[in-house]
Design a protein around this motif. Sequence first.
Motif, mmCIF file in Angstrom:
data_model
loop_
_atom_site.group_PDB
_atom_site.id
_atom_site.type_symbol
_atom_site.label_atom_id
_atom_site.label_comp_id
_atom_site.label_asym_id
_atom_site.label_seq_id
_atom_site.Cartn_x
_atom_site.Cartn_y
_atom_site.Cartn_z
ATOM 1 N N ARG A 13 0.698 -1.221 0.076
ATOM 2 C CA ARG A 13 0.058 0.088 -0.089
ATOM 3 C C ARG A 13 0.954 1.041 0.030
ATOM 4 N N LEU A 177 -4.059 7.289 0.155
ATOM 5 C CA LEU A 177 -3.738 5.937 0.408
ATOM 6 C C LEU A 177 -2.937 5.767 1.729
ATOM 7 N N ALA A 181 -4.615 3.261 5.012
ATOM 8 C CA ALA A 181 -3.686 2.283 5.631
ATOM 9 C C ALA A 181 -3.903 1.961 7.087
#
Length: 382
Positions: A13, A177, A181
């Motif tokens: 990620r 992103l 996470a």
Amino acid sequence: MTPSAAGLALVWRLGLATSLIVLAFSMTGPVLAVLLQQAGYGTAVIGAFAMLPFLLIGALIPVVPRVLARFGVLPTYRWGAALELVSAIGYALGDGLWVWSLCSVVSGIGAAALWNATEALLAQQAPPAMRGRVMGLYQTALGAALAIGPFVPAMLGGDAKTTLWLAAVMVAGCQALSLAARPLDSGGATPHHEAGTWRALRDVPWLAAIAFTGGVFEAGLGAIGSAHASATGRSLAAAATVAGAVGIGSFLCQYPAGLAADHFRMRNVFTGAAFALLLASIAFGFVGQVPWLLWACGLVWGGVGGALYTLTMVQVAHAFAGRATAGGAAAMITGYTLGGSIGPLASGAVLQWAGLIALAGTLSALALFALAAARRAAPVDV
């Protein structure tokens, strides 16, 4: 999800998020270099400008492992991404050398945080038997970003402002992103005893020297190559593709480099890479007579320069397994970013004041230095 699977999921990620940052960087750098050239600045000034983010990264990387130890991977990464977003918006809103220079300083601070966070996490979580392949895949994603970005201005019809705003959108995606996470059970923190950048540099100085060479060739020559192409009459879109060639080379060579790290003696791989850089450096002296060689050299600069960094990171993951992983990763980043800092300034100055042949000779000497470092670096064969 097992701790190992959770760790790899976080790696991928953050790896994807970092790829968006690199994509934005590779879109922005050539455009700003060409805009500065069109504004009348020489390659020495452009090189100094391109040096700024790497200068900040190199200065801050030695302390980032301590920040990781104190706050953890994700919080450190998120703050870094926030600074990158501020910088990207500043590039799009600003106009002129001094405003863009300030944005580059902010970008360098943010990049130091997110870069070391991602690389240290990868070194910790990648399975030992396939570290080369995992690192190669990650670096391939970054290489793809480097390859695509410089071609975006051409796809947008050479519109600089649109390119800069699109880069800001990419950085916003990176931040999204990172915010989505999930941290590891430990919070993603790095044990405090791992904060040993200077100790790592003393332990593996020749590996750091190889990383330095990789930084000069991969990160230190793209903007200068684009500015030189612009000075010879190429349009903004065409000139930016020189940096694109660097990115394509990086994209193509990262996974093969990782495979080589898993299967061959590293000293031999380093030696072969240094010879390839030497040949490209000699060829660069003939760019005046054979213009397409500039793009061919860019492919080798990006491919082999990027591979050198990947290979040093694999070596560090083996050499520092279970101890000082963040410090070992920071030592290689320090070497690479020092090369990325010095490369644009030195190459731009040599090109402006001494010409192509002198720059080709300088790069050839650096390739020979990498060859000597490859023979001196202590092997960590697996």
